[in-house]
Design a protein around this motif. Structure first.
Motif, mmCIF file in Angstrom:
data_model
loop_
_atom_site.group_PDB
_atom_site.id
_atom_site.type_symbol
_atom_site.label_atom_id
_atom_site.label_comp_id
_atom_site.label_asym_id
_atom_site.label_seq_id
_atom_site.Cartn_x
_atom_site.Cartn_y
_atom_site.Cartn_z
ATOM 1 N N ARG A 288 -8.031 0.989 2.296
ATOM 2 C CA ARG A 288 -9.167 1.837 2.648
ATOM 3 C C ARG A 288 -10.136 2.009 1.501
ATOM 4 O O ARG A 288 -11.272 2.429 1.717
ATOM 5 C CB ARG A 288 -8.654 3.196 3.117
ATOM 6 N N LEU B 202 0.837 -1.199 0.000
ATOM 7 C CA LEU B 202 0.000 0.000 0.000
ATOM 8 C C LEU B 202 0.871 1.248 0.000
ATOM 9 O O LEU B 202 1.884 1.307 0.700
ATOM 10 C CB LEU B 202 -0.926 0.003 1.218
ATOM 11 N N GLY C 147 -5.254 -2.807 5.878
ATOM 12 C CA GLY C 147 -4.826 -1.443 5.653
ATOM 13 C C GLY C 147 -5.426 -0.791 4.422
ATOM 14 O O GLY C 147 -5.350 0.426 4.268
ATOM 15 N N ALA D 127 0.087 4.332 1.043
ATOM 16 C CA ALA D 127 -0.115 5.245 2.180
ATOM 17 C C ALA D 127 -1.267 4.718 3.022
ATOM 18 O O ALA D 127 -1.937 3.754 2.643
ATOM 19 C CB ALA D 127 -0.416 6.655 1.686
ATOM 20 N N ASP D 128 -1.505 5.387 4.155
ATOM 21 C CA ASP D 128 -2.592 4.987 5.037
ATOM 22 C C ASP D 128 -3.897 5.714 4.751
ATOM 23 O O ASP D 128 -4.955 5.270 5.176
ATOM 24 C CB ASP D 128 -2.212 5.248 6.501
ATOM 25 N N ASP D 129 -3.849 6.848 4.039
ATOM 26 C CA ASP D 129 -5.070 7.648 3.864
ATOM 27 C C ASP D 129 -5.813 7.290 2.579
ATOM 28 O O ASP D 129 -5.222 6.851 1.594
ATOM 29 C CB ASP D 129 -4.734 9.148 3.889
ATOM 30 N N ASP E 105 -14.535 8.217 5.682
ATOM 31 C CA ASP E 105 -13.627 8.592 4.589
ATOM 32 C C ASP E 105 -14.361 9.133 3.366
ATOM 33 O O ASP E 105 -13.726 9.560 2.403
ATOM 34 C CB ASP E 105 -12.798 7.377 4.134
ATOM 35 N N GLN F 65 -4.504 6.475 -1.430
ATOM 36 C CA GLN F 65 -4.793 5.146 -1.963
ATOM 37 C C GLN F 65 -5.669 5.241 -3.209
ATOM 38 O O GLN F 65 -5.453 4.526 -4.187
ATOM 39 C CB GLN F 65 -5.437 4.263 -0.900
#
Length: 120
Positions: free
Chosen positions: A118, A44, A116, A46-48, A86, A52
């Motif tokens: 999103r 992935l 992870g 990134a986390d946001d 989100d 993504q």
């Protein structure tokens, strides 16, 4: 009707091969498999959700190019989010990626199979 496959099965960072075709042309229609915010190594980016999503659409554009198509020809998207909180950030990023004549869209909230992730 002839069927044509585009791309290779994706491989995750842990080496797992996902058994799917990235895109399949059947007649005049092109069906593209769901995309995650994965980099070329299968991790992935990134986390946001916005980062993504941008990576998902970048991957989508690459698959479309293999089939001689581009984002302006997308008529329908189906989106899965893991968190309804989100949705606003997703919409803002989506608006940037499809600034005019956005495709028809369905959006649902559910758990994704990749930890992870999103958005798909």
């Amino acid at each position: 009707m002839s069927i044509e496959i585009f791309g290779c099965s994706p491989v995750l960072a842990n080496g797992a091969v996902i058994p799917l075709s990235p895109a399949v042309r059947a007649g005049d229609l092109l069906f593209v498999s769901g995309q995650l915010g994965l980099d070329d190594a299968g991790a992935l980016v990134a986390d946001d959700v916005a980062s993504q999503l941008r990576q998902c659409v970048k991957r989508l554009a690459g698959i479309l190019a293999l089939a001689g198509a581009d984002l302006s020809q997308v008529v329908k998207t189906t989106v899965w989010l893991t968190d309804k909180a989100d949705f606003a950030a997703f919409n803002n990023a989506y608006r940037e990626l499809f600034p005019s004549q956005p495709p028809a869209r369905s959006t649902v909230v559910c758990e994704l199979l990749i930890p992870g992730a999103r958005v798909e």
